[in-house]
Design an enzyme around this catalytic site. Structure first.
Site, mmCIF file in Angstrom:
data_model
loop_
_atom_site.group_PDB
_atom_site.id
_atom_site.type_symbol
_atom_site.label_atom_id
_atom_site.label_comp_id
_atom_site.label_asym_id
_atom_site.label_seq_id
_atom_site.Cartn_x
_atom_site.Cartn_y
_atom_site.Cartn_z
ATOM 1 N N LYS A 70 0.849 -1.214 0.000
ATOM 2 C CA LYS A 70 0.000 0.000 0.000
ATOM 3 C C LYS A 70 0.877 1.255 0.000
ATOM 4 C CE LYS A 70 -2.029 -0.871 3.982
ATOM 5 N NZ LYS A 70 -1.531 -2.198 4.372
ATOM 6 N N ARG A 147 -9.428 1.265 8.997
ATOM 7 C CA ARG A 147 -9.100 -0.139 9.252
ATOM 8 C C ARG A 147 -10.192 -0.838 10.044
ATOM 9 N NH1 ARG A 147 -3.161 0.375 9.090
ATOM 10 N NH2 ARG A 147 -2.194 -1.644 9.191
ATOM 11 N N ARG A 181 11.271 -6.391 4.865
ATOM 12 C CA ARG A 181 11.239 -4.923 4.871
ATOM 13 C C ARG A 181 12.378 -4.326 5.695
ATOM 14 N NH1 ARG A 181 4.922 -3.256 5.178
ATOM 15 N NH2 ARG A 181 4.963 -4.095 7.283
ATOM 16 N N ARG A 225 11.421 -2.939 11.281
ATOM 17 C CA ARG A 225 10.364 -2.502 12.199
ATOM 18 C C ARG A 225 10.163 -3.544 13.295
ATOM 19 N NH1 ARG A 225 5.268 -0.831 8.491
ATOM 20 N NH2 ARG A 225 4.219 -1.943 10.158
ATOM 21 N N ARG A 236 -0.912 -9.656 12.873
ATOM 22 C CA ARG A 236 -1.486 -8.514 12.141
ATOM 23 C C ARG A 236 -2.374 -8.998 11.007
ATOM 24 N NH1 ARG A 236 3.952 -6.093 11.116
ATOM 25 N NH2 ARG A 236 3.042 -4.928 9.408
HETATM 26 N N1 LIG Z 1 -6.219 3.005 11.005
HETATM 27 C C1 LIG Z 1 -5.595 2.398 12.035
HETATM 28 N N2 LIG Z 1 -6.306 1.952 13.107
HETATM 29 C C2 LIG Z 1 -5.705 1.362 14.148
HETATM 30 N N3 LIG Z 1 -4.380 1.133 14.210
HETATM 31 C C3 LIG Z 1 -3.611 1.552 13.174
HETATM 32 C C4 LIG Z 1 -4.182 2.211 12.039
HETATM 33 N N4 LIG Z 1 -3.178 2.525 11.185
HETATM 34 C C5 LIG Z 1 -2.047 2.078 11.740
HETATM 35 N N5 LIG Z 1 -2.286 1.498 12.941
HETATM 36 C C6 LIG Z 1 -1.297 0.899 13.866
HETATM 37 O O1 LIG Z 1 -0.002 1.060 13.312
HETATM 38 C C7 LIG Z 1 0.577 -0.222 12.997
HETATM 39 C C8 LIG Z 1 1.392 -0.114 11.740
HETATM 40 O O2 LIG Z 1 0.546 0.254 10.675
HETATM 41 P P1 LIG Z 1 1.016 0.116 9.150
HETATM 42 O O3 LIG Z 1 2.326 0.761 8.966
HETATM 43 O O4 LIG Z 1 -0.111 0.602 8.305
HETATM 44 O O5 LIG Z 1 1.275 -1.426 9.027
HETATM 45 P P2 LIG Z 1 0.899 -2.588 8.027
HETATM 46 O O6 LIG Z 1 2.207 -2.983 7.480
HETATM 47 O O7 LIG Z 1 0.352 -3.584 9.002
HETATM 48 O O8 LIG Z 1 -0.090 -2.173 6.982
HETATM 49 C C9 LIG Z 1 -0.610 -1.170 12.910
HETATM 50 O O9 LIG Z 1 -0.256 -2.524 13.161
HETATM 51 C C10 LIG Z 1 -1.501 -0.605 14.018
HETATM 52 O O10 LIG Z 1 -1.049 -0.959 15.294
#
Ligand SMILES: Nc1ncnc2c1ncn2[C@@H]1O[C@H](COP(=O)(O)OP(=O)(O)O)[C@@H](O)[C@H]1O
Length: 289
Positions: A70, A147, A181, A225, A236
């Protein structure tokens, strides 16, 4: 919520009780001039005309499992279209590294692969939108938000989303991609050392995704990360299926969802995504410029 509410109130989009009745039509294959929309936001008993999309930049959402790409594609599109790429995961990580009052609590949640509460994420997003507004930003590509169904409902209540792109990839590849990553602590760019080469099997096509290696200058500054361990990535993915997959259905039922199965790495997927979004021309113009 307070900050988001302030932004939304100044835009005339929010009252203490609001409902949304956004009517829109979008065809990714249609030309720019054919992209006609009509919007009516209904707040309380008042009908408030929302900003016509022809007078603002695109407002898109990117959905997809952790590791699907994404961030990569949303960032490329944001450069192409001149709109900010707003990734809530980045907002969370910025808050974490700021060592502010929320950071300890956030670290525990994120490192267990759980979702941050809707309240916290909306507060972080609203601050980001306010800052963007102050800098004259228009439009956005949201990555990682919404989300949950509640987040989707809140977003629907306050602004019009033109298109939701749902990126898809096999789950075993998602895990491999997350584990590969790397982030450069100096320039902040993302790389991937995974070399994915899955053979075609049982009618499923093969997939090749070349690594995205860092340049020599970044090699010694790479970090992984804390939430990109196998156990946390799998958690996740479980949480995505439980909490975030329903968001796909939310937008599908509104006719806003464009499904996109990634056929491979960036060289293969990017042109196909541009074509699906009817943006081949924009890309040619930006390369020529
Ligand atoms: N819209 C959201 N609602 C709740 N938690 C979020 C949201 N966006 C990000 N997070 C938190 O930040 C973390 C990292 O998000 P992100 O970088 O988008 O990871 P991913 O690689 O899982 O898509 C998520 O696992 C969650 O804990």
């Amino acid at each position: 919520m307070a900050a988001l509410n302030r932004v939304l109130r100044t835009r005339g989009l929010l009252s203490s009780s609001y409902t949304s009745a956004a009517c829109r039509s979008y065809s990714p294959a249609a030309s720019e001039s054919e992209r006609k929309f009509s919007f009516v936001g209904s707040i309380g008993n008042n009908k408030i005309p929302r900003k016509d999309p022809s007078e603002r930049n695109v407002q898109w959402v990117f959905l997809g499992c952790p590791g699907v790409g994404k961030g990569t594609y949303a960032s490329r599109l944001s450069n192409l279209l001149g709109v900010p790429h707003i990734a809530t995961g980045d907002l969370v990580r910025d808050e974490l590294s700021s060592k502010g009052p929320l950071s300890q609590k956030l670290a525990e949640i994120v490192n267990q692969g759980k979702l941050v509460s809707d309240e916290i994420i909306i507060s972080l997003l609203s601050k980001r939108l306010e800052a963007g507004e102050a800098n004259g930003e228009s439009g956005f590509i949201l990555d990682g938000f919404p989300r949950t169904i509640r987040q989707a409902e809140i977003l629907e209540g306050v602004t019009d989303i033109d298109l939701v792109v749902n990126l898809k990839l096999r789950e075993d590849i998602l895990v491999e991609k997350c584990l590969g990553r790397r982030i450069c602590t100096q320039c902040g760019k993302n790389f991937n050392i995974a070399n994915i080469n899955v053979k075609a099997e049982n009618g499923n096509p093969g997939i090749y995704m070349a690594p995205l290696p860092p340049p020599a200058g970044c090699e010694s500054k790479l970090i992984t990360r804390a939430d990109d361990t196998e156990e946390v990535v799998k958690q996740r993915l479980r949480i995505y299926n439980e909490m975030s997959q329903p968001v796909e259905g939310f937008y599908r039922s509104r006719g806003m969802l464009m499904e996109f199965d990634l056929p491979g790495g960036i060289p293969e997927s990017w042109p196909k995504l541009l074509h699906a979004l009817n943006l081949d021309q924009e890309e040619k113009q930006s390369v020529a410029a």
